[in-house]
Every structure is written in structure tokens, then in C-alpha cells.
Motif scaffolding. Structure first.
Motif, PDB file in Angstrom:
ATOM      1  N   ILE A 184      -1.129   1.547  10.990  1.00 36.79           N
ATOM      2  CA  ILE A 184      -0.946   0.403  10.081  1.00 36.79           C
ATOM      3  C   ILE A 184      -2.285  -0.254   9.777  1.00 36.79           C
ATOM      4  O   ILE A 184      -2.603  -0.552   8.618  1.00 36.79           O
ATOM      5  N   VAL A 185      -3.083  -0.490  10.809  1.00 35.49           N
ATOM      6  CA  VAL A 185      -4.370  -1.160  10.611  1.00 35.49           C
ATOM      7  C   VAL A 185      -5.299  -0.297   9.761  1.00 35.49           C
ATOM      8  O   VAL A 185      -6.005  -0.804   8.877  1.00 35.49           O
TER       9      VAL A 185
ATOM     10  N   GLY B  63      10.145  17.021   7.116  1.00 35.75           N
ATOM     11  CA  GLY B  63      10.968  16.748   8.287  1.00 35.75           C
ATOM     12  C   GLY B  63      12.352  16.235   7.927  1.00 35.75           C
ATOM     13  O   GLY B  63      13.111  15.807   8.793  1.00 35.75           O
ATOM     14  N   GLY B  64      12.674  16.263   6.631  1.00 37.35           N
ATOM     15  CA  GLY B  64      14.005  15.869   6.180  1.00 37.35           C
ATOM     16  C   GLY B  64      14.198  14.386   5.994  1.00 37.35           C
ATOM     17  O   GLY B  64      15.338  13.917   5.901  1.00 37.35           O
ATOM     18  N   ILE B  65      13.105  13.611   5.919  1.00 36.95           N
ATOM     19  CA  ILE B  65      13.205  12.160   5.762  1.00 36.95           C
ATOM     20  C   ILE B  65      12.555  11.756   4.444  1.00 36.95           C
ATOM     21  O   ILE B  65      11.409  12.138   4.161  1.00 36.95           O
ATOM     22  N   ARG B  66      13.258  10.989   3.639  1.00 37.56           N
ATOM     23  CA  ARG B  66      12.736  10.540   2.349  1.00 37.56           C
ATOM     24  C   ARG B  66      11.834   9.325   2.548  1.00 37.56           C
ATOM     25  O   ARG B  66      12.258   8.326   3.129  1.00 37.56           O
ATOM     26  N   PRO B  67      10.589   9.390   2.078  1.00 35.71           N
ATOM     27  CA  PRO B  67       9.701   8.220   2.192  1.00 35.71           C
ATOM     28  C   PRO B  67      10.280   7.017   1.450  1.00 35.71           C
ATOM     29  O   PRO B  67      10.836   7.160   0.364  1.00 35.71           O
ATOM     30  N   VAL B  68      10.129   5.834   2.040  1.00 36.40           N
ATOM     31  CA  VAL B  68      10.664   4.604   1.438  1.00 36.40           C
ATOM     32  C   VAL B  68       9.531   3.657   1.076  1.00 36.40           C
ATOM     33  O   VAL B  68       9.319   3.319  -0.081  1.00 36.40           O
ATOM     34  N   SER B  69       8.821   3.185   2.071  1.00 35.46           N
ATOM     35  CA  SER B  69       7.659   2.323   1.889  1.00 35.46           C
ATOM     36  C   SER B  69       6.784   2.518   3.118  1.00 35.46           C
ATOM     37  O   SER B  69       7.258   2.973   4.165  1.00 35.46           O
ATOM     38  N   PHE B  70       5.531   2.144   3.017  1.00 33.49           N
ATOM     39  CA  PHE B  70       4.603   2.485   4.081  1.00 33.49           C
ATOM     40  C   PHE B  70       5.033   1.939   5.445  1.00 33.49           C
ATOM     41  O   PHE B  70       5.042   2.654   6.443  1.00 33.49           O
ATOM     42  N   LEU B  71       5.404   0.658   5.515  1.00 30.22           N
ATOM     43  CA  LEU B  71       5.729   0.058   6.814  1.00 30.22           C
ATOM     44  C   LEU B  71       6.969   0.705   7.433  1.00 30.22           C
ATOM     45  O   LEU B  71       7.066   0.817   8.665  1.00 30.22           O
ATOM     46  N   VAL B  72       7.902   1.117   6.603  1.00 34.05           N
ATOM     47  CA  VAL B  72       9.072   1.842   7.117  1.00 34.05           C
ATOM     48  C   VAL B  72       8.687   3.266   7.482  1.00 34.05           C
ATOM     49  O   VAL B  72       9.089   3.800   8.533  1.00 34.05           O
ATOM     50  N   ASP B  73       7.880   3.902   6.632  1.00 33.65           N
ATOM     51  CA  ASP B  73       7.510   5.298   6.860  1.00 33.65           C
ATOM     52  C   ASP B  73       6.712   5.481   8.143  1.00 33.65           C
ATOM     53  O   ASP B  73       6.802   6.513   8.808  1.00 33.65           O
ATOM     54  N   VAL B  74       5.888   4.482   8.507  1.00 32.53           N
ATOM     55  CA  VAL B  74       5.102   4.588   9.739  1.00 32.53           C
ATOM     56  C   VAL B  74       6.037   4.739  10.944  1.00 32.53           C
ATOM     57  O   VAL B  74       5.803   5.573  11.834  1.00 32.53           O
ATOM     58  N   THR B  75       7.080   3.937  11.002  1.00 35.23           N
ATOM     59  CA  THR B  75       7.984   4.006  12.154  1.00 35.23           C
ATOM     60  C   THR B  75       8.713   5.354  12.184  1.00 35.23           C
ATOM     61  O   THR B  75       8.933   5.921  13.256  1.00 35.23           O
TER      62      THR B  75
ATOM     63  N   VAL C 181       0.846  -1.179   0.000  1.00 29.85           N
ATOM     64  CA  VAL C 181       0.000   0.000   0.000  1.00 29.85           C
ATOM     65  C   VAL C 181       0.893   1.245   0.000  1.00 29.85           C
ATOM     66  O   VAL C 181       1.909   1.307   0.689  1.00 29.85           O
ATOM     67  N   PRO C 182       0.558   2.246  -0.822  1.00 27.01           N
ATOM     68  CA  PRO C 182       1.403   3.449  -0.862  1.00 27.01           C
ATOM     69  C   PRO C 182       1.262   4.265   0.415  1.00 27.01           C
ATOM     70  O   PRO C 182       0.215   4.264   1.074  1.00 27.01           O
ATOM     71  N   THR C 183       2.314   4.959   0.765  1.00 27.28           N
ATOM     72  CA  THR C 183       2.271   5.863   1.913  1.00 27.28           C
ATOM     73  C   THR C 183       1.316   7.010   1.606  1.00 27.28           C
ATOM     74  O   THR C 183       1.427   7.631   0.546  1.00 27.28           O
ATOM     75  N   PRO C 184       0.372   7.299   2.504  1.00 31.20           N
ATOM     76  CA  PRO C 184      -0.552   8.411   2.253  1.00 31.20           C
ATOM     77  C   PRO C 184       0.200   9.708   1.997  1.00 31.20           C
ATOM     78  O   PRO C 184       1.264   9.947   2.571  1.00 31.20           O
ATOM     79  N   VAL C 185      -0.376  10.534   1.136  1.00 28.50           N
ATOM     80  CA  VAL C 185       0.287  11.787   0.765  1.00 28.50           C
ATOM     81  C   VAL C 185       0.573  12.639   1.995  1.00 28.50           C
ATOM     82  O   VAL C 185       1.656  13.209   2.135  1.00 28.50           O
ATOM     83  N   TRP C 186      -0.383  12.736   2.923  1.00 27.15           N
ATOM     84  CA  TRP C 186      -0.179  13.598   4.091  1.00 27.15           C
ATOM     85  C   TRP C 186       1.001  13.133   4.932  1.00 27.15           C
ATOM     86  O   TRP C 186       1.778  13.943   5.457  1.00 27.15           O
ATOM     87  N   MET C 187       1.175  11.796   5.036  1.00 29.71           N
ATOM     88  CA  MET C 187       2.292  11.263   5.813  1.00 29.71           C
ATOM     89  C   MET C 187       3.607  11.471   5.086  1.00 29.71           C
ATOM     90  O   MET C 187       4.617  11.897   5.686  1.00 29.71           O
ATOM     91  N   ALA C 188       3.601  11.182   3.785  1.00 29.30           N
ATOM     92  CA  ALA C 188       4.829  11.335   2.994  1.00 29.30           C
ATOM     93  C   ALA C 188       5.307  12.782   3.002  1.00 29.30           C
ATOM     94  O   ALA C 188       6.505  13.057   3.105  1.00 29.30           O
ATOM     95  N   GLU C 189       4.355  13.730   2.888  1.00 29.52           N
ATOM     96  CA  GLU C 189       4.739  15.136   2.863  1.00 29.52           C
ATOM     97  C   GLU C 189       5.293  15.583   4.202  1.00 29.52           C
ATOM     98  O   GLU C 189       6.248  16.356   4.278  1.00 29.52           O
ATOM     99  N   ARG C 190       4.729  15.109   5.288  1.00 26.99           N
ATOM    100  CA  ARG C 190       5.263  15.468   6.602  1.00 26.99           C
ATOM    101  C   ARG C 190       6.681  14.919   6.796  1.00 26.99           C
ATOM    102  O   ARG C 190       7.543  15.576   7.385  1.00 26.99           O
ATOM    103  N   LEU C 191       6.915  13.716   6.290  1.00 31.83           N
ATOM    104  CA  LEU C 191       8.255  13.148   6.377  1.00 31.83           C
ATOM    105  C   LEU C 191       9.241  13.964   5.551  1.00 31.83           C
ATOM    106  O   LEU C 191      10.345  14.278   6.016  1.00 31.83           O
TER     107      LEU C 191
END
Length: 795
Positions: A378-379, A239-251, A226-236
Motif C-alpha cells: 500500500i505504501v 487466480g480467478g479473482i476480478r480486480p475491484v480497486s487497489f485497496l481491495v485488490d491488495v487484501t 490509484v489504479p491497481t498495478p497491471v502485474w497485480m491485476a493480472e495475477r488476480l
């Protein structure tokens, strides 16, 4: 620490403008280093989908695109390499201002274009200008881009001091902002996520105080693709962090939001139980970044059935990482003691966000909350059935915040103003502290995340910075200052340096860190102190002598066409002490010279500098403090045999202690250092040269002195220093001066012997000496030299 302004405002709903927010952050000690404004003028930019893309009839690099802008299809000529049918991208409609450009209807090579498809850089969102900004396929076409991406926004970067580990999260910063702006931090939903299954892994702790809490949870049936939601990816991103994949991005998201580093394992690659222990020397691990590392017992390891699968507090392992094929995961969040993590990542030549936080301290009460927050995300986004939370705790090792008493009178005395009680309580409570007022002040219990609050002065500082340093009156200190006059019996380091400068030396400053190989060349590695985290391999140990660095500087100058170089340095040297004690530091002064003895001139023939030139410089240094030196043959391995000496400071009785070394460098060492010319040097302790007798005024003798010139034949190996000491002891207080004015070897002197001619100057302050008294002194000197040095008077 870098974060999104909009994200911060969700935690603290302040009405302060961006400019005011930046001012407040800096004023309360969270210095703002950079503010990157994002997407400030995006009116007229919408989400659009390319329906078709055909080659431009007149240009190879252009495409004619039909673009769905939300109920309207527009023809756009585009040159982006990634423009293709089906792509969702930003569209600037006619009349929109994009940077300095106003979008207008135009013809490009004869084809009409009614807008512009945009890159992230053109919109001021990111620095990427390689192609169009690609949006998720499910982005709602026709929606204003600003609404979809949560813009405008700003990426704020703050500089944190090591004691403010609690501000390595957006929520941590929010508490300070709330206190400074008079707001309340928004409530945080930390409702525990209930278990929907029974899957779990047992956890064991075997590292004592280094790892007193470890929380884990199994989540089964997740969709890792599942792709990382746009709102989460943009916040990352902000915050100086490159989105990788959803399960990694959540942590990563939870870490930025709350400050708790986390990690996700592929559950199917684990056997269990999960453990935390000290690594064993020689254990290997392949990290997430692909590098292979060899561990020792200084590292904390996360294990699966005693197999190392992650480096605690630093980085996870490659073999148990989550991938798109992952279906079941094991989430972990733990509390590691800062002392167990400090320096571990640097030892491996790396830096991670997790280590950066754990080294400074993470809230020991946070791991379970972080697990629940991550599980819920995640859920909600990737599905799955979480099992029960597994928690292992060594309660006796968990830090417990202590009650701190803040006295009202002490607060007023330190700050110089009376802060109202209500304001003090508001500030402390807004910062998340529990406050209980009493007659003399307050009893305060800081939250577990505030490791920096331990004593009363810490609370006074909190009140001062939030109340505002500008509100503290500026007053001049009162009272009389006691001026301590320098002692005449002690000479400062600057005076010693000035003496050498007056004799033509230039001061050098070298690193206290040196290459271990350099000390080996000088045979000076005994007792060296290695650095745990050296700046480089060439600066790996503390210096045990000044000369290796000083002579290295001497050689660099000589190699750059400087024919006459004279350098000195004052600095500390370091030697290892007993186990558990700090290294022994000794202040020394050293000098080194190479080239001609005198600067180039016409009045005399040039000659190279030698031992006696440097000996004269050292004796002048000693004379400036009234010290008498004695030189004895040295066995130092870096010294030239027969041309080097140990230096002693001696008293009137001839007794003293070794304070250093002087001499010519050993030819073998000189070759190893690539020095073409003879180099001479000395290095002595500073402390013995800083002590001088209190100056005393005395009248010059009105009575004449008597001089007796004597010549003695002595063995060739008899040092003048020892002969001089014997003469002074034998002559006694009548000896006013002693001069060696001739040394002869040759005809008339037996082989293996030398002739030394010297003048003895005798004088009494109260009367004229008689011939008998003079003869008695001479006789004592002759007898002493005969008995002590096998000397015979020359006829």
C-alpha cells in the motif's frame, strides 16, 4: 485453488516444463483440473495508443484510426465499439499471427489498414470479446505486449482435499513443488514494515478459542483512487479473482500469495475499540455485497464500539467499506478457529474465499506477516503513513504443533521399501518441517500451517507422495485369509428384499432427507433431526419413517398412468437422542401398494388391493425367517381406523415386542397426498426379521392327525389375533395346526356378534392320540375362549 504459473515460479524457481509441472502437481496429490494457456504467441503484438479516430467514409460501424506504435504512426481501420482517441490498446503489426489469422496490409471499404487493434479474446488472454483490450494510460507505447503483461503464462486450477488447507496459497503450493522437483523455495521478504505515525485502534478479544489472534494496523493518507498495478491485476485475474480497486485488490493479493484472508475498513468510519465476540441473536448487518443479514449467536462478529461492522471469517460490512473517497484505512488479519466458521457462510446462502480458507484452517502465525506485506504494498503504490501494529493474542488457545516421531523401521514396513535417510530428511525439510535425526529415526515438528500433520502415519504419507507412488513396489499380500461363514441364524437384508421382489414389488430408493411439512402430514415429526446445512428447504430434516417418501413415490407413479404400483424400500430412519449424542439410527423395511390386487388378467374379476393382501406379503416375509407375527389394533394417526394394526413378533409363548405397523392409509392423509385410490402399506424394523432359529431336521410323524372343527359366537370387536393366541396357549404342544375357515354375520347370530369357524389339527409324534386326549384339548380351548373372550359354542 487457481493461480498463475509465472507467480508460482517466482516462489519456486524450477526448470520443469509446464507439462512436467502439471504432472508433478497431480502426482503429489494436488490434482490439476484445468490449465488455461494465456498469450502464448504474441510476437509482433505491441502496446499502442490511438491518436485519432474518425468515422469511415463508407461504413457506419468502422473508424479510421491513427495509431502510435512507438515512433511509428499507422493507419488502422477498426470496428470495435470502444475505439477512441487516447485509448491504449494492443496492436498486432503486419506479419503477426493472431489465432488462425496472419495480419496483412489490406483495404477495408477502400481505406488502407496496416495492422489490427485487438481484444483480449483475440489474443488468447481472456474471454472478453466486447471490445478492444483497454490498457492503463501509462502503459509504455511500443513495448511488446507479452513483456508488459508478463506473458506467456498459464492459469492452473488444482483440486484440493479438505486436509490441505495450506495449499490455498501460491506459496503453500510452492513448498510441495519444491520438494517434488528437488528445488528450494525462494526466500520471502517478511521484513516488518516500520511505523511512520502514531495512529492506532485498540483491539479486544471476547470469543475465547474461536478467535485467539487479531492483528490490525491504521494507515493514514492513502490514495484510494490509484489504479491497481497491471502485474497485480493480472495475477488476480489468473487466480480467478476480478480486480475491484487497489485497496481491495491488495487484501485479495496477499490472500492468494500467502493464504491469509484480510480486510480493509475505512478508518474514518470507525470509532474504536475494535472487538471480536459472538454475535447476539437478532443483530443485523449489511454485507459488502449489499445484502442484509440477521445474525445469531452461532456467528462471530467484528465490532466497532460494540457495533457489528463485519462477519468474522466470512465478509466485511457495507457501511465501513473502503471507497475512492477513503483516505485512512484500518487493515485487519486474524486467526479464527475452523469450528467457529464452518457452515456460517452456507447458512446465509453464500460462499466466500475467506470462509473457504478459514473453514479448513489458516496458519495462526501468519496474520502479522500478512499485515506487514500488505502495508508495504500500500505504501509503495498508494502512499500513506502506517501506524504501529496492534495485536491481541490469547496464547492459550493458539494451536501449537507437536513433535512427531517418525521411525525408520515403521516407514520401511508401511511403504515396503527402504527410503534413504538423506532423501527422507530432504523431503521433510523441503516441505518446511523441522527435522532432528536420532538413532531410530527422526523427531519432526511441522509448521503451524500444516494442520494435517499430527501422527506418524501422516509423515509416512508425506514421504510416500513426494518420493513418488510409482517408486513403491507392487506386491501381493501374503498370508492366509480367514473366511467367515455366514451364520444360519441371521438373514441378510438382501434376502428380505428378494422375498418382496418375488411377490411382485419393485425396490425404491429415496432421500434420507425429507421436508418437515411431509412429516407433519404424517404426524411423524416427533424426534426429527433438523439439518444444519440442508441441500434445500424441501430436504431439511432426517426422516423418522420410510413411508412418507415411499408413498410419495407411489403417488408419482400412479399419477403417470401406472394403475398397479407395488414398491418397497430398505433404509435407515433417524430419531434425536439425548443432548450431545448422535441421532439413533434404525434400519427398517417398508412396502406400499395401490391399484389392483393382481395384475390384469382374464381368469378372474379385478379387485383393489386391501389390508389382507399386504398382510399376506408381510407374513410371507416373516415366514421366510420362521417368525410368527401378531396383529393388534393400531391408533397410529396416519392409519385408517379399524383397518390398520401394530405388528408384533411373538414367540411360542405368545410374548413379543412391537416391530412396526401395517394398514390402509387414513382417508384424510390420502386426500392430502392426492391419492385417488386406496393405498395400503407396512413398515417394520429389520433387526427382528433377521433373526431365525437354527434349522433342525426332524422326521415327519408316522401317526395320523386328528381334526376338530369348532364354531364360536364371539363379540364383533374381538380380534382374531387375540383369539388365536388364546387357542394356541390352551391347546398346548398337541396343536399342530389352526385354520380359520369361516366368518359369519347374519341370521341366527345376535347383532354385535360374529361366528368364527375354525379347524384344530392335533397330532403326537410318538403315538396315535386317543379320543379322551382330543376331548380334553377341545374342552380346554372352549373354557379358555369362554373365559377370555366371552365366546359361546355355536349349536
Amino acid at each position: 485453488m487457481k493461480f498463475s504459473e509465472n507467480w508460482l515460479r517466482q516462489h519456486v524457481p524450477t526448470d520443469a516444463t509446464r507439462e512436467r509441472l502439471v504432472e508433478v502437481l497431480t502426482a503429489i496429490g494436488l490434482e490439476v483440473e484445468d490449465v488455461a494457456v494465456l498469450g502464448e504467441s504474441l510476437d509482433g503484438v505491441v502496446v499502442a495508443r490511438i491518436v485519432s479516430a474518425e468515422k469511415h467514409p463508407e461504413a457506419d460501424r468502422l473508424q479510421v484510426c491513427q495509431v502510435d506504435a512507438g515512433g511509428t504512426t499507422l493507419q488502422i481501420v477498426c470496428g470495435a465499439p470502444n475505439a477512441r482517441a487516447g485509448l491504449v490498446a494492443p496492436l498486432a503489426t503486419i506479419g503477426t499471427q493472431v489465432g488462425e489469422l496472419t495480419i496483412k496490409a489490406a483495404k477495408l471499404r477502400g481505406v488502407e489498414s496496416n495492422g489490427m487493434l485487438c481484444s483480449a479474446r483475440e489474443l488468447g488472454i481472456d474471454a472478453d470479446a466486447s471490445g478492444l483490450l483497454e490498457l492503463p494510460d501509462d502503459a509504455p507505447v511500443g513495448t511488446p505486449l507479452a513483456d508488459y503483461l508478463g506473458l506467456p503464462d498459464a492459469s492452473i486450477e488444482i483440486k484440493l482435499t479438505p486436509n490441505r488447507a495450506d495449499c490455498f496459497s501460491v506459496r503453500g503450493v510452492a513448498f510441495d513443488v519444491a520438494a517434488a522437483t528437488g528445488c528450494d523455495v525462494a526466500p520471502f521478504d517478511a521484513t516488518p514494515m516500520p511505523a511512520l505515525g502514531d495512529a492506532q485502534l485498540q483491539v479486544t478479544l471476547d470469543a475465547g478459542a474461536d478467535a485467539p489472534r487479531y492483528v490490525g494496523r491504521v494507515v493514514e493518507g492513502v490514495d484510494a483512487t490509484v489504479p491497481t498495478p497491471v502485474w497485480m491485476a493480472e495475477r488476480l485475474r489468473r487466480g480467478g479473482i476480478r480486480p475491484v480497486s487497489f485497496l481491495v485488490d491488495v487484501t485479495q493479493y496477499v490472500m492468494l500469495d500467502l493464504g491469509q484472508p484480510m480486510h480493509a475498513f475505512d478508518r474514518d468510519l470507525l470509532t474504536g475499540p475494535i472487538g471480536v465476540r459472538r454475535a447476539r441473536k437478532g443483530e443485523a448487518l449489511k454485507l459488502l455485497d449489499g445484502r442484509d443479514v440477521v445474525l445469531d449467536d452461532g456467528f462471530l462478529a467484528i465490532t466497532d464500539a460494540d457495533r457489528v461492522v463485519a462477519l468474522a471469517g466470512v465478509m466485511g460490512g457495507f457501511d465501513t467499506r473502503v471507497t475512492d473517497a477513503t483516505r485512512n484505512i484500518f487493515l485487519e488479519a486474524a486467526h479464527f478457529a475452523p469450528a467457529a466458521i464452518i457452515g456460517r457462510s452456507r447458512k446465509l446462502g453464500m460462499h466466500t474465499d475467506a470462509a473457504h480458507r478459514f473453514e479448513r484452517g489458516v496458519d495462526p502465525e501468519l496474520p502479522r506477516t500478512a499485515i506487514d506485506v500488505a502495508t508495504r504494498l500500500i505504501v509503495e503504490i498508494a502512499g500513506g503513513a502506517p501506524g504501529p501494529v496492534t495485536e491481541a493474542v490469547l496464547a492459550e488457545y493458539l494451536p501449537a504443533p507437536a513433535t512427531i516421531v517418525l521411525r525408520r523401521a515403521r516407514l520401511a514396513r508401511v511403504l515396503g521399501l527402504q527410503v534413504p535417510d538423506a532423501e527422507v530428511e530432504r523431503i521433510l525439510r523441503a516441505l518446511g518441517l523441522a527435522v532432528d535425526a536420532h538413532a531410530e529415526g527422526w523427531q519432526v515438528v511441522p509448521p503451524a500451517r500444516r494442520f494435517d500433520l499430527a501422527i506418524e502415519e501422516d509423515l509416512i504419507e508425506e514421504v510416500a507422495r513426494i518420493h513418488g507412488y510409482d517408486a513403491i513396489p507392487t506386491t501381493l499380500p501374503g498370508g492366509a485369509s480367514r473366511i467367515a461363514a455366514p451364520s444360519e441364524t441371521r438373514v441378510g437384508e438382501d434376502a428380505l428384499g428378494a422375498q418382496l421382489v418375488a411377490r411382485g414389488y419393485h425396490e425404491a430408493v429415496n432421500f434420507a432427507f425429507v421436508d418437515a411439512k411431509a412429516l407433519d402430514r404424517w404426524s411423524a415429526s416427533a424426534g426429527s433431526v433438523p439439518l444444519a446445512n440442508p441441500l434445500s428447504a424441501e430436504l431439511g430434516v432426517m426422516r423418522t419413517q420410510l413411508l412418507p417418501g415411499l408413498v410419495d413415490a407411489l403417488g408419482r407413479n400412479a399419477a403417470r398412468q401406472q394403475s398397479r404400483v407395488r414398491l418397497f424400500e430398505t433404509g435407515k430412519v433417524f430419531h434425536a437422542a439425548a443432548a450431545g449424542e448422535a441421532p439413533v439410527e434404525t434400519l427398517r423395511i417398508a412396502a406400499a401398494a395401490i391399484g389392483d390386487a393382481r395384475a390384469e388378467q382374464w381368469g378372474g374379476a379385478a379387485r383393489p388391493v386391501d389390508f389382507h393382501d399386504l398382510k399376506g406379503d408381510l407374513e410371507s416375509l416373516a415366514a421366510s425367517v420362521g417368525a410368527r407375527l401378531e396383529f393388534r389394533p393400531s391408533q397410529a394417526p396416519h392409519g385408517h381406523p379399524g383397518r390398520s394394526a401394530d405388528v408384533y413378533r411373538v414367540d411360542e409363548a405368545g410374548k413379543g415386542a412391537r416391530i412396526g405397523w401395517i394398514g390402509e392409509l387414513h382417508p384424510r392423509l390420502r386426500r392430502a397426498l392426492d391419492l385417488d385410490a386406496t393405498a395400503v402399506a407396512f413398515e417394520v424394523d429389520v433387526a427382528p426379521l433377521q433373526v431365525r432359529a437354527l434349522p433342525r431336521v426332524s422326521a415327519l410323524s408316522r401317526f395320523p392327525s386328528v381334526r376338530r372343527d369348532l364354531a364360536f359366537v364371539v363379540p364383533e370387536d374381538a380380534p382374531w389375533g387375540a383369539i388365536e393366541a388364546t387357542i394356541r396357549t390352551a391347546a398346548g404342544p398337541l396343536l399342530a395346526g389352526l385354520t380359520l375357515f369361516d366368518r359369519y354375520v347374519g341370521k341366527g347370530v345376535e347383532s354385535g356378534f360374529k361366528s368364527l369357524a375354525m379347524g384344530l389339527i392335533l397330532q403326537e409324534d410318538s403315538r396315535t392320540l386317543t379320543d379322551r386326549e382330543v376331548d380334553e384339548v377341545v374342552a380346554r380351548v372352549v373354557d379358555a375362549l369362554r373365559d377370555g373372550h366371552a365366546a359361546a359354542m355355536r349349536g
